[in-house]
Each structure stands twice: as C-alpha cells, then as structure tokens.
Enzyme design. Structure first.
Site, PDB file in Angstrom:
ATOM      1  N   SER A 127      -8.616   5.645  -7.347  1.00  0.00           N
ATOM      2  CA  SER A 127      -9.495   4.988  -8.314  1.00  0.00           C
ATOM      3  C   SER A 127     -10.712   5.851  -8.620  1.00  0.00           C
ATOM      4  O   SER A 127     -11.141   6.674  -7.800  1.00  0.00           O
ATOM      5  CB  SER A 127      -9.938   3.629  -7.780  1.00  0.00           C
ATOM      6  OG  SER A 127      -8.825   2.819  -7.511  1.00  0.00           O
TER       7      SER A 127
HETATM    8  N1  SAH Z   1      -7.687   2.365  -3.528  1.00  0.00           N
HETATM    9  C1  SAH Z   1      -6.636   3.294  -3.785  1.00  0.00           C
HETATM   10  C2  SAH Z   1      -5.936   2.860  -5.040  1.00  0.00           C
HETATM   11  C3  SAH Z   1      -4.530   3.190  -5.045  1.00  0.00           C
HETATM   12  S1  SAH Z   1      -3.657   2.610  -6.467  1.00  0.00           S
HETATM   13  C4  SAH Z   1      -7.214   4.684  -3.953  1.00  0.00           C
HETATM   14  O1  SAH Z   1      -8.312   4.794  -4.472  1.00  0.00           O
HETATM   15  O2  SAH Z   1      -6.546   5.658  -3.603  1.00  0.00           O
HETATM   16  C5  SAH Z   1      -2.967   1.112  -5.852  1.00  0.00           C
HETATM   17  C6  SAH Z   1      -2.055   1.217  -4.674  1.00  0.00           C
HETATM   18  O3  SAH Z   1      -1.467  -0.058  -4.482  1.00  0.00           O
HETATM   19  C7  SAH Z   1      -0.903   2.204  -4.834  1.00  0.00           C
HETATM   20  O4  SAH Z   1      -0.909   3.101  -3.773  1.00  0.00           O
HETATM   21  C8  SAH Z   1       0.345   1.303  -4.788  1.00  0.00           C
HETATM   22  O5  SAH Z   1       1.470   1.931  -4.179  1.00  0.00           O
HETATM   23  C9  SAH Z   1      -0.157   0.137  -3.981  1.00  0.00           C
HETATM   24  N2  SAH Z   1       0.604  -1.095  -4.141  1.00  0.00           N
HETATM   25  C10 SAH Z   1       1.149  -1.613  -5.263  1.00  0.00           C
HETATM   26  N3  SAH Z   1       1.731  -2.789  -5.001  1.00  0.00           N
HETATM   27  C11 SAH Z   1       1.569  -3.022  -3.675  1.00  0.00           C
HETATM   28  C12 SAH Z   1       1.962  -4.080  -2.805  1.00  0.00           C
HETATM   29  N4  SAH Z   1       2.628  -5.150  -3.227  1.00  0.00           N
HETATM   30  N5  SAH Z   1       1.632  -3.984  -1.507  1.00  0.00           N
HETATM   31  C13 SAH Z   1       0.931  -2.906  -1.042  1.00  0.00           C
HETATM   32  N6  SAH Z   1       0.539  -1.877  -1.818  1.00  0.00           N
HETATM   33  C14 SAH Z   1       0.841  -1.944  -3.123  1.00  0.00           C
END
Ligand code: SAH
Length: 233
Positions: free
Chosen positions: A76
């Site tokens: 993000s």
């Molecule tokens: N805060 C993180 C954002 C990652 S994007 C950062 O800044 O790096 C969102 C993440 O949510 C992704 O890695 C995706 O794989 C994960 N995600 C999506 N659906 C999910 C679920 N049902 N359970 C766990 N993780 C999930």
C-alpha cells in the site's frame, strides 16, 4: 511493544540515504496531508520500507504510491498505511488482527505500535517473505497464518483493532463479530474497482459505522470476499 529498538538500527543513522528518504516521506506525504498521530509518524519514519520490496526497487520504495509485489498484489501507498493505522488509535496495549499481510510493511508498522499482531495472508509465498523481513527487523510480537482472513481468526479473538488491507464487497460479519468492547475495525468496502474506507467502532451504545473516503485496494478473496480460489498457493 518494541518502541525503541528500530532507531538504533544502522539504517537509521543520520546521513543514511534511506533515513533521509523516510524523513522526506513523513514530511511531504504524511504530515503535509494531515496525519497527526505522533506515534504513527514515528513508526513510518523508522521502518525501512525498501526492505519490503525487491532490492531492485531501492529507494523508489519511498515514492508516493502503491507498488507491485509478488502474486499480483501490492504494497500500500505510505499515506494509506499511515491513515489506516491512525484510524485504529493504537496506544501500545492492543491485540490487533491484520487481514492481508502482503509485503509485511503494514504489519511492521502495527507491530511497532501495539502489543501483538495476528496477521493472515492468502498466499504462502508472501507470508514467508513477510516473516523473514519482520524477524530481520527484530519484530517478534507477530503471529502468522496462511488462510482465508475474510473469516477473521476466531481462535485468537476478540481483538482491540482489526485492519483489513484488501477490498471486500461488503463488510465481513466475522470481522465485526471478532471485535472486542471498544474495538475499532478499518476496511475498504465496495466494488472491485473502487471502495470506501469504513471504520466501525464497538461502543457501549452499539456499533458505530463511519464512511471515510474513496480508495482502491486489491480484492479480498475468500468466503466473505470475492470468493475466487483457495488460499495457500
Ligand atoms: N498491507 C499490505 C497490503 C497487501 S495487499 C502491504 O502493504 O504490503 C492485500 C493483501 O491481502 C494481499 O497480499 C492479498 O494476497 C491478501 N488477501 C486477499 N484476500 C485475502 C484473504 N481472504 N485472506 C488473507 N489475505 C488476503
């Protein structure tokens, strides 16, 4: 809570280019746009964001945007990380659930600001990378799970704060139900192409829901998300 460890790290020495970039990021992208919580600003000033991206990205890690990571996911934007963290109003004593570990950057921010983070990630590859990065930084107050975080992590509930970092079509009931008294939940909710950031507070008079601003996140998968595939790959 590990509030005073990171400032002693070599990468936080004065004159270090990474430290300079972080200070600039905090001033230009966060303070200038209204992030006020001193603890949040301090956490983002300490955590080396470039360690959560491939080495080839280097100090471009501090650009004012989300960036691609493995498994077609994103880290993000710094402002979004700061804003969502600020909305959780962490004082240092909380148990926090994070849904969507991703790169682990937001996890590191949370781990610096609360007592313990429980984080759930859909992709095992991302989770392994995140564990390695956080351990290298000495952030050990984190418990990890690979699975469907749209259902929360009921075994560890209740939580004082819950942060969902992927966009859900509707607010997942399971997450609301795992919020303890006084707890705060922040999540992007809405269609796949654009969501609204929602905050739910568990107050003595019941749940209070605020709609904050438009945002765009990757899809939350799973039972209370967009329901495509199964976790772990
Ligand atoms: N805060 C993180 C954002 C990652 S994007 C950062 O800044 O790096 C969102 C993440 O949510 C992704 O890695 C995706 O794989 C994960 N995600 C999506 N659906 C999910 C679920 N049902 N359970 C766990 N993780 C999930």
């Amino acid at each position: 809570m590990i509030p005073d460890r990171l400032p002693d790290d070599p990468q936080n020495l004065p004159g270090d280019p990474s430290t300079t970039q972080r200070r600039r990021m905090v001033a230009d992208q966060l303070s200038a746009r209204g992030i006020r919580a001193a603890r949040v600003l301090a956490a983002l000033e300490r955590i080396p964001r470039e360690q959560f991206l491939p080495p080839s990205v280097g100090l471009r890690a501090y650009e004012d945007r989300a960036q691609p990571i493995d498994c077609q996911q994103t880290i993000s934007q710094p402002y979004m990380v700061a804003r969502m963290t600020e909305l959780l109003e962490l004082s240092g004593t909380e148990r926090v659930l994070e849904v969507g570990t991703g790169s682990g950057y937001q996890t590191a921010v949370l781990a610096t600001l609360c007592a313990h983070v429980y984080t759930v990630e859909w992709y095992l590859k991302l989770l392994h990378q995140a564990v390695f990065r956080l351990e290298q930084l000495g952030l050990l107050n984190v418990t990890y799970r690979c699975g469907d975080g749209s259902l929360g992590w009921p075994q560890q509930a209740p939580y004082d704060a819950i942060l969902c970092t992927a966009g859900a079509p509707a607010l997942p009931d399971a997450l609301v139900n795992q919020l303890g008294p006084g707890g705060r939940l922040v999540a992007p909710i809405g269609p796949a192409y654009e969501q609204e950031l929602i905050r739910v507070r568990h107050t003595a008079n019941g749940l209070v829901r605020d709609t904050l601003f438009h945002c765009r996140f990757v899809k939350l998968r799973g039972a209370a998300g967009w329901q495509d595939g199964s976790p772990g790959s």
